[in-house]
Design an enzyme around this catalytic site. Structure first.
Site, PDB file in Angstrom:
ATOM      1  N   ASP A  43       0.882  -1.148   0.173  1.00 26.21           N
ATOM      2  CA  ASP A  43       0.103   0.022  -0.012  1.00 26.21           C
ATOM      3  C   ASP A  43       0.885   1.371   0.175  1.00 26.21           C
ATOM      4  OD1 ASP A  43       0.794  -0.148   2.689  1.00 26.21           O
ATOM      5  OD2 ASP A  43      -1.295  -0.121   3.599  1.00 26.21           O
ATOM      6  N   SER A  44       2.237   0.972  -0.070  1.00 26.62           N
ATOM      7  CA  SER A  44       3.160   2.258  -0.219  1.00 26.62           C
ATOM      8  C   SER A  44       2.769   2.866  -1.695  1.00 26.62           C
ATOM      9  CB  SER A  44       4.551   1.649  -0.029  1.00 26.62           C
ATOM     10  OG  SER A  44       4.798   0.532  -0.852  1.00 26.62           O
ATOM     11  N   LYS A 111      -1.090  -9.263   2.827  1.00 28.99           N
ATOM     12  CA  LYS A 111      -0.221  -9.219   4.070  1.00 28.99           C
ATOM     13  C   LYS A 111      -1.296  -8.153   5.006  1.00 28.99           C
ATOM     14  CE  LYS A 111       3.321  -6.069   3.580  1.00 28.99           C
ATOM     15  NZ  LYS A 111       2.709  -4.933   4.433  1.00 28.99           N
ATOM     16  N   GLU A 180       9.399  -4.385  10.047  1.00 30.96           N
ATOM     17  CA  GLU A 180      10.067  -3.187   9.367  1.00 30.96           C
ATOM     18  C   GLU A 180      10.531  -1.939  10.656  1.00 30.96           C
ATOM     19  OE1 GLU A 180       7.019  -1.241   6.933  1.00 30.96           O
ATOM     20  OE2 GLU A 180       8.334   0.553   6.803  1.00 30.96           O
TER      21      GLU A 180
HETATM   22  O1  KIV Z   1       3.406  -0.968   1.637  1.00 30.57           O
HETATM   23  C1  KIV Z   1       4.634  -1.565   1.221  1.00 30.57           C
HETATM   24  O2  KIV Z   1       5.274  -1.429   0.496  1.00 30.57           O
HETATM   25  C2  KIV Z   1       5.099  -2.280   2.454  1.00 30.57           C
HETATM   26  C3  KIV Z   1       6.692  -2.513   2.528  1.00 30.57           C
HETATM   27  C4  KIV Z   1       7.302  -1.490   3.012  1.00 30.57           C
HETATM   28  C5  KIV Z   1       7.035  -3.762   3.330  1.00 30.57           C
HETATM   29  O3  KIV Z   1       4.794  -2.809   3.353  1.00 30.57           O
END
Ligand code: KIV
Length: 262
Positions: A43-44, A111, A180
């Site tokens: 979700d980044s 996730k 993280e």
């Molecule tokens: O959203 C994302 O890209 C993530 C990574 C930072 C692990 O959760």
């Protein structure tokens, strides 16, 4: 490279490090898949792709659209889809949204962020046939509630909490875990405390693999570069230089010359 399965991913623990990179579209998924065991539709994307200042406004529709694109670009790569903020606040909501991921995309797993407090959700998903990746330590979705991005594992109390979070998530059936923003020595202890692979981001080298956000890794995201990010390409400068050369050539009439016309 042959597509990994949950079984083959788990067998990597203690044998070789796993490589995970985020991807948001078919173009980069294709390029990155050659070097990745796992692509994470994180979700980044709400920040680097969507231009928002945090991940919190990301939606299920957005994650499904981007997962479809990533899976088309990298059909032979194991793909994990992030469940956005607010989409797994209770068991029913979590299962409905995870089922959408499985029904509407070929994604291999979802996730969710959180430790022991989220173990019941992990169990509900895994017991209904959804493969789950956990995410503990610094939780980007807790950004507003915690008043910023906080590195975890700074005290022995926090270290023990992280170990019990990892064990609870494993016990609930998660097949892999992202950790993280955790002090490196503590992340190593966490990885040693469970039998599932622990993939680090800003968590040092004592874990079972690494994940980076692709736009950070390629030096494309300029607003903020976290300390743990290594830029393997000066992407922003290269893209800007190419765009500037194109603009100059358009302006001075150099492009298109006779090589580029019908
Ligand atoms: O959203 C994302 O890209 C993530 C990574 C930072 C692990 O959760």
């Amino acid at each position: 490279m042959k597509k990994l399965t949950i079984g083959s991913i788990q067998k990597c623990k203690g044998v070789r490090k796993l490589v995970m990179i985020t991807a948001y579209d078919a173009l980069f998924a294709r390029l990155l898949s050659e070097s990745s065991d796992i692509l994470l539709v994180g979700d980044s994307l709400n920040m680097s792709f969507g231009g928002n200042s945090d991940t919190l406004s990301s939606t299920m529709d957005q994650m499904i659209y981007h997962t479809q694109a990533v899976c088309k670009g990298a059909p032979e790569t194991f793909v994990i889809t992030d469940m956005p903020f607010g989409t797994y606040c209770d068991e029913k909501t979590a299962l409905e949204n995870a089922i959408r991921v499985y029904r509407e995309t070929p994604s291999d797993a979802v996730k969710i962020e959180g430790g022991a407090d989220k173990a019941h959700l992990v169990r509900h998903l895994t017991s209904n046939g959804i493969a789950v990746c956990g995410h503990i330590g610094l939780l980007p979705q807790a950004f507003r509630a915690e008043g910023g991005y906080k590195v975890k594992g700074k005290t022995e109390h926090e270290a023990l909490q992280l170990i019990s979070d990892a064990q609870a998530i494993q016990e609930a059936g998660a097949f892999i875990l992202v950790i993280e923003g955790v002090k490196a020595d503590v992340a190593t202890r966490v990885a040693q405390s469970v039998s599932i692979p622990v993939i680090g981001i800003g968590a040092g080298n004592g874990v079972d693999g690494q994940v980076l956000v692709f736009s950070d890794m390629l030096g494309l995201y300029e607003p903020f570069v976290p300390k743990f990010v290594k830029q393997y390409l000066n992407g922003a400068a290269i893209v800007k230089e190419a765009a500037k050369t194109y603009a100059d050539e358009v302006e001075n009439g150099e492009f298109p010359n006779e090589n580029y016309i019908y």
